[in-house]
Every structure is written in structure tokens, then in C-alpha cells.
Design a protein around this motif. Structure first.
Motif, short mmCIF file in Angstrom:
data_model
loop_
_atom_site.label_atom_id
_atom_site.label_comp_id
_atom_site.label_asym_id
_atom_site.label_seq_id
_atom_site.Cartn_x
_atom_site.Cartn_y
_atom_site.Cartn_z
N GLU A 183 1.07 -1.01 -0.15
CA GLU A 183 0.13 0.52 0.05
C GLU A 183 0.69 1.07 0.21
N ILE A 184 0.57 2.19 -0.88
CA ILE A 184 1.17 3.70 -0.59
C ILE A 184 0.44 4.89 0.15
N VAL A 185 0.60 5.40 0.57
CA VAL A 185 0.04 5.88 1.02
C VAL A 185 0.81 7.74 1.38
N ALA A 186 0.12 8.70 -0.21
CA ALA A 186 1.35 9.97 -0.63
C ALA A 186 0.25 11.06 -0.08
N ILE A 187 0.70 12.37 0.68
CA ILE A 187 0.82 14.06 1.19
C ILE A 187 1.42 14.58 0.52
N GLY A 188 0.88 16.11 -0.22
CA GLY A 188 2.11 16.53 -0.13
C GLY A 188 0.89 17.57 -1.46
#
Lengths: 288, 471
Positions: A183-188
Motif C-alpha cells: 500500500e502507498i499513502v501519499a500526501i503533499g
């Protein structure tokens, strides 16, 4: 009123605040956000939770200066107060019990992935963090991220620290390195989250991103934050902020976030003029 | 003996052209002479049907009689035993469907201006200072009220008066609920609301803002950890409904909740002195014809729009707005397109709404609620040029409550199940009322529900005290 117990200037435009808010500190979960107001005539702005300390009763947030309200917020010092703080809002991040989760933080998004990394650590789930910045001085919270993640990869545009290149290049490298990623969680920034979605899509890895549309109440009442996900209108405040990155209508979100561009520019101009006048007055007062 | 006027004493109002540009209150209110003149029109019926039309059962005949004798303090004290928010209700109740709708004078001459008199009495107190209210012996039991709208404030006022230790939890940064974010300044000045809320606080009600029920605090925390023996849930109607039409998420399309919240709660009409902006372009369409739609249309006029058009798929006869609001909207220049239904929003090429494709409707057979169902007229499509659209077609329940508070039964539309007479929910000690139970309704119906729940909570807690004393 919510007292600021501690601050730390992370970059020239990014500041960390540890705020006394015992109920939120107790109830908050990784991935959620709070709504802040700086003063009695102020906007309600959503800010992702960076860290929670239920024992000390504090909530940590990081604010990046982009407009008048965030500049006003970052002018607040230790001992001063936020006029309002409400939360925790939104659905918590779904923390996997096993497997390997990669959290990607672009710019001050690095602050937003910290709570999720800490949540994964508490569940003993294997985690990697990739954080990106233009240059070494703009990498934030490196110590805390290193402590929370099993592996930390720093990327800079100029190569002044860690990997030279974008977070997506590092992410691609990690995915194809042979170590499974579940799983990947990306915030930006929106461009970065979009690029992450484009990177992971061919590999078919579940990818969540945290959206920050315009909000007012943050409790589902106004519908300002509506986003199209999988062809359906969702309210980011109560259905999000985390959504499946492959299903988001990013064009719509980028466009909707520009709704008040003229007003935001006017407010910033006004703030900066007032700020200049205040500085001139202060300089004049100290002149012999 | 003064001559009694057969017709209702007119309410002095601001000039329509002038007022359509400002947020100052439209109705100026009666002075003592007008209030007494209007009170003299009351027949003091043997059978005061006006009172039975009031959701909180104010003894209107006696109030009017005291007013006609210039006993304004006594009249207001009497109202306040039944209604903690007279300044609010005198302004926003749909009296024509309630007290005034049942007034016998109204059979021939137009009803006694009960709402105007109520408002006068509340304003009189604001000008001349309030009487101290006597409070019952402290009962030593804590009650939590969730939501500070009309039902919550009414329940809080009543329970505090009975001697309970009352805390109100509000999600937003200011108390008042829909009275704060929904009803505009020109209909309900926020000073009036502040004064009525401050009166409750002075009387002993504790109000905690920035507490989102189910998120910041849960029902279990309130009852198991914090010692609240009863909880009243009055969290309001919830999510704004949209129509799911093509282009509905274009820039410039608001829910009425958002448009009104920006203006009323956030003070956007005073941008940049207040930080929150609002867009109200040259041409604005408001979809729907309820009270909220009227408020949105009238706010748009004041926020600088030149052409504001209410678009409604039914006809004038089916409109649900209060008559006074409708008339005021017309006077202020709001236009109405009856029997038109939007089917698509048109992009200006930059992601902003520039037009609204509509089709004409005609009324067909009556539907379940007895109103004739609008059906499209073939080949009747046209485009209305607009810079902003405000969608005001009601609300659906906020899933926040059911997601975060398990164990409370909900109806099939998603509202809370609560007994009509008591507000009792499916869980012991938990009561509910207002829009969260009924769906979108009026301020006074919510206040009535808060009142009945307060009484039921008193019965419940009295019983608990009795049991504790026996044990």
C-alpha cells in the motif's frame, strides 16, 4: 482558545505548533485533520494532524505559508493562542496490520505522513517513508520520521541530501527493487499526489492520497469540499480526506481550489502591506 | 377608549430599494404605542385557539392582555416560562401557519400580530434590561445537550431552569446552530441571538464550542466517563442535497448551506475585514423555493448581485417559504421562475458555471404528499445565463452521527428514531429532537421538540433520583 505550548520553525515558510487540545489529542487518529481559526474574524482552515500526545493533551500541526491566513498563523508564537481548533475530523487512515506500507511526503506533506507512520509502527507493520524537498535545508522532521519509519528515503531536487530526483523516481525504484509493496499513502502538493498515482497505477498497488479541498465547517454541512471520486460526488471532510488515488478527478479538484484565487491574492497583498507598515513603525520606534 | 383598528398595525420596514443593498434588519419592530394598539385588537377568546397553534404552547391570550396593559416585563416573563428565545421566534416563526393562522380576528380582519408583539417584548427587554429569572433548587444531575440550535438551546434553557447542571456542546466556533449560520442578519440580527444566548449563559448554562459530537466526544464518553445522566441530541439536518446533474461541481455552484454559512457565520459580506470570501456574481440562480432559498436569494441581492432568480420546478402555490419572506424577496427585486427545472450546468470554458439548462414543467397528478407532481413539457429547454448557482433543495441526514454513534436506531431516510411526545431514542437516557429527527423543519418546531424532551428528561431523571433515594 487553544494555547500554543511549543513551536519550531522548520523552514523559512513552515512552522510546527504543539497546541493544548486534550479532547482532540485523546480522540484523534492518524490521517485525520483539525480545523483552525487564527482570530475572531478568521477563516476556518483544515490542517492535517502531524502528531498526537494524549498524555500531554497536545496536538501537533505543521503550517506552510501560502496565503494571508497561513501567514497570520505562522506569526503566532509560543504562549499565544489559536482562536479555535475543532477535531479530529475526517476518517482515520486505514492502518494495515501486516505487509509493507510506503508513505510518501512531498514538501510539508512530510509532516502529514508522520502520524500514519507512527500508527503503523504501533501495529508493528513494516513501513518505508519517502520524503522530498527542493534542497537539504527544506527537509523537515527528519529525526521524527526516521524514528517512526523502518526506512527513510530523502529525495532532493538538487541532490544536496539523499537521492537526487523526485519522490516518484525513488518510489518507482522501491517498487521495482523486489521488496513487495502492499500500500502507498501519499500526501503533499496536488501535482506530486497525481504523479504518485500515475507511478503506482501500472503496478496495481493500492494508493491513498489525502485531499485538501476548500472547506468551511468540516463536518459535512456545507458541501464546499465536494470531490468526484469514481464518478461520484464525495465530501472530503466526512468521506475523506484519504481517497483511492486512481479514482480521483484531480482536474476538477485543482480547478475548484482556484475558486477564490483573486480574493486570496487580495488578502495576501493586504496582509503584506499591513505587515510592512507594522515593521516600518517598529523600526521607526527603535531609531534613536 | 381608543378606537380599535380593524386591520393589523403595520410593521415599519426599511425601504425595499435601500435595504436590498445592506444586511441591516428589514423589519424595524413596533414601538410601545404600536404594540399596545395591536394588542387591543385581541378579542380574548374563551377558547384561545392561537395557543393551541403554538408548538411551545405560549399562553398567548394572557401575553397579549398584559401587553395591552403596558405590563411588558410581566408579558415577557410569561413568554419566557415557555420559550427561551422570544427575540428569535418573534422574528422567524411562520406565525401564519401557527398562532396567527388560528386567530379568530383573522377570520374577518387579518389576525392579531402575535409575532410582532412577541418580538416587541423581547426587544423591550434588550433595551431596558432583563428581570432575574428564578431557578429551582440544584438537582445535582448533569445533562449534556448536543447542538446549540433552536432545539438544543430550548432544552438547555428549560433544564437549567428546572435545576439541572446543563452543558451544551457545539461543533462550530459560535453557538446558535442554524440561527447563526443559516438565518441572515437582516432577518435575525446576530446581536439579538447573542443576547438570548448570553441570557442562557448568565442563567447558568455552560456552552462549549468546537466540540464535534461523535468525533471530539462520543456518546459513551459523555455518559460513562463524564457523568452526564441524560443526553439530548439536536444536531440538525445535515448534508446539503445536490441534484446529481452534469456540471454540478463547476466553480461558482454552491449549496445554500455553504453560501449562507460563508455570509452569516463567517461574515463574508464584510470581506476583507472578515477573512472568508464569497462569490455572488452579476446573475445568480437559486434552485428551490423554501425559506432557505429565500434567505439565499435575498443575501445574493445584498452581496452585490444584480439579477437574482429563484427557479422552482413547481408553482407558486406549492412554494414552502413563509409568506413574509416571499413578499420581501419580491419587493427587493428577486425574480421567480415557476415550473422550471434545471437539467444541466454549462461550463464557461474555464471551469466556471456560465449557464443553466432548464426545462419547463407542468403540474400533473398529486404525489404522495398531496402536491401536484411537476412533469416536463416536451421540447421546452432553454438556457438561463448565470454567474453563480445556489442549490437549495433540502438536506439529507449527516452520516457522521450514525457512523460514530452506534446503538441509536435510525429511520429509513437516516434520521434518528425518537418518540414524538418525549424525544426518547432507542437508548435509555438519550433523547433527540429538531431536524435530526424530523428532517428540515422550522425553528419553532425544533424548539417545541427541545421543550418536550426537556420535560421528558426531567421525568426520567426524577425517577432516577427516586430510585437512588430508595436504594
Amino acid at each position: 482558545m487553544f494555547e500554543i505550548l511549543h513551536t519550531r520553525q522548520l523552514t523559512p515558510v513552515t512552522k510546527l505548533f504543539e497546541v493544548a487540545a486534550p479532547l482532540v489529542a485523546k480522540a484523534g487518529r492518524p490521517g485525520q485533520f483539525v480545523i483552525l481559526r487564527v482570530h475572531g474574524h478568521g477563516e476556518r482552515i483544515p490542517v492535517t494532524i502531524t502528531d498526537l500526545d494524549p498524555q500531554a493533551g497536545t496536538v501537533t500541526v505543521v503550517i506552510q505559508e501560502v496565503g494571508a491566513t497561513s501567514k497570520m498563523a505562522n506569526a503566532l508564537a509560543e504562549g499565544e493562542r489559536f482562536h479555535d481548533l475543532a477535531g479530529p475530523l475526517g476518517e482515520p487512515a486505514p492502518l494495515r496490520e501486516k505487509g509493507h506500507v510506503v508513505c510518501v511526503g512531498g514538501g510539508f506533506g512530510a509532516a502529514a505522513i508522520l502520524s500514519i507512520l507512527k500508527g503503523l509502527k504501533a501495529k508493528a507493520t513494516h513501513s518505508s517513508a519517502i520524503v522530498g524537498a527542493r534542497t537539504a535545508e527544506l527537509v523537515i522532521l527528519e529525526d521524527r520520521l526516521r524514528d517512526a519509519a523502518d526506512a527513510l528515503h530523502i529525495c532532493t531536487d538538487d541532490g544536496s541530501a539523499g537521492f537526487k530526483g523526485l519522490v516518484t523516481a525513488k518510489l518507482e525504484e522501491l517498487i521495482t527493487s523486489g521488496e513487495p509493496v502492499d500500500e502507498i499513502v501519499a500526501i503533499g502538493p496536488m501535482v506530486m499526489m497525481r504523479a504518485v498515482a500515475a507511478t503506482t497505477a501500472p503496478h496495481g498497488i493500492a494508493t491513498l492520497v489525502s485531499l485538501d479541498p476548500i472547506m468551511i465547517d468540516g463536518t459535512g454541512m456545507c458541501g464546499a469540499c465536494r470531490v468526484t471520486v469514481d464518478g461520484r460526488t464525495q465530501f472530503a471532510c466526512i468521506d475523506g480526506p484519504l481517497f483511492d488515488a486512481t479514482k480521483i478527478d484531480f482536474d476538477e479538484l485543482v480547478r475548484r481550489n482556484k475558486t477564490y484565487r483573486d480574493e486570496e491574492e487580495a488578502a495576501l497583498h493586504r496582509y503584506e502591506q499591513a505587515h510592512c507598515r507594522a515593521e516600518e513603525a517598529a523600526a521607526a520606534a527603535t531609531r534613536p | 377608549m381608543p378606537v380599535i383598528s380593524p386591520s393589523k398595525t403595520p410593521m415599519p420596514v426599511a425601504d425595499a430599494k435601500e435595504r436590498a443593498k445592506t444586511f441591516r434588519e428589514v423589519n424595524f419592530g413596533y414601538d410601545p404605542r404600536r404594540a399596545m394598539q395591536e394588542a387591543d385588537r385581541c378579542l380574548r377568546c374563551q377558547d384561545p385557539t392561537c395557543q393551541t397553534g403554538c408548538p411551545v404552547n405560549v399562553p398567548i391570550r394572557e401575553v397579549i392582555h398584559l401587553t395591552s396593559q403596558r405590563r411588558f416585563d410581566d408579558a415577557l416573563a410569561l413568554i419566557k416560562r415557555f420559550n427561551s428565545l422570544p427575540g428569535v421566534c418573534g422574528r422567524v416563526c411562520p406565525q401564519e401557519n401557527q398562532c396567527e393562522g388560528r386567530c379568530h380576528v383573522g377570520d374577518r380582519f387579518g389576525p392579531v400580530g402575535i409575532g410582532y408583539i412577541e418580538r416587541f417584548l423581547a426587544d423591550w427587554e434588550r433595551l431596558h434590561g432583563s428581570q432575574p429569572v428564578e431557578k429551582a433548587e440544584p438537582k445535582g444531575q448533569k445533562v449534556a445537550i448536543v447542538g446549540s440550535g433552536p432545539s438544543g438551546l430550548t432544552a438547555a434553557g428549560d433544564l437549567n431552569h428546572m435545576g439541572y447542571d446543563v452543558t451544551v456542546f457545539e461543533a462550530l466556533h459560535d453557538a446558535g446552530g442554524v440561527l447563526r449560520y443559516g438565518i441572515p442578519e437582516f432577518r435575525l440580527p446576530k446581536d439579538v441571538l447573542d443576547d438570548e444566548i448570553n441570557a442562557l449563559v448568565r442563567a447558568g448554562v455552560d456552552i462549549q464550542c468546537n466540540v464535534v459530537f461523535g468525533k471530539t466526544l462520543t456518546l459513551d464518553q459523555l455518559m460513562d466517563e463524564m457523568g452526564y445522566e441524560a443526553v439530548f441530541i439536536g444536531t440538525g439536518a445535515g448534508l446539503p442535497r445536490f441534484m446529481n446533474l452534469p456540471g454540478e461541481n463547476l466553480n461558482g455552484i454552491y449549496s445554500s448551506n455553504e453560501f449562507l454559512t460563508r455570509i452569516n457565520l463567517m461574515g463574508a459580506y464584510r470581506f476583507p475585514d472578515y477573512d472568508t470570501p464569497v462569490k455572488s456574481g452579476r446573475r445568480v440562480a437559486v434552485i428551490g423555493a423554501g425559506n432557505t432559498a429565500m434567505d439565499a436569494a435575498r443575501c445574493a441581492m445584498r452581496a452585490g448581485s444584480e439579477e437574482v432568480t429563484v427557479v422552482y420546478r413547481r408553482s407558486e402555490a406549492e412554494m414552502t417559504a413563509r409568506v413574509e419572506e416571499y413578499e420581501h424577496a419580491i419587493e427587493e427585486g428577486v425574480q421567480f421562475k415557476w415550473l422550471n427545472n434545471p437539467i444541466e450546468f454549462i461550463d464557461d470554458g474555464n471551469g466556471w458555471v456560465s449557464g443553466m439548462r432548464c426545462q419547463r414543467m407542468e403540474l400533473g397528478e398529486p404525489d404522495e404528499d398531496g402536491r401536484r407532481r411537476p412533469v416536463p413539457v416536451p421540447d421546452s429547454e432553454f438556457v438561463l445565463d448565470v454567474n453563480n448557482v445556489i442549490v437549495s433543495i433540502g438536506t439529507s441526514p449527516n452520516p457522521l452521527l450514525s457512523r460514530t454513534t452506534p446503538g441509536l436506531d435510525t429511520t429509513k431516510w437516516g434520521g434518528l428514531v425518537a418518540e414524538d411526545d418525549t424525544g426518547q431514542t432507542s437508548r435509555e437516557g438519550v433523547f433527540a429532537g429538531g431536524d435530526i429527527v424530523t428532517g428540515s423543519a422550522t425553528v419553532i418546531l425544533a424548539a417545541g421538540a427541545g421543550k418536550r424532551a426537556a420535560s421528558a428528561i426531567d421525568t426520567y431523571l426524577s425517577q432516577k433520583r427516586g430510585e437512588a433515594a430508595e436504594a
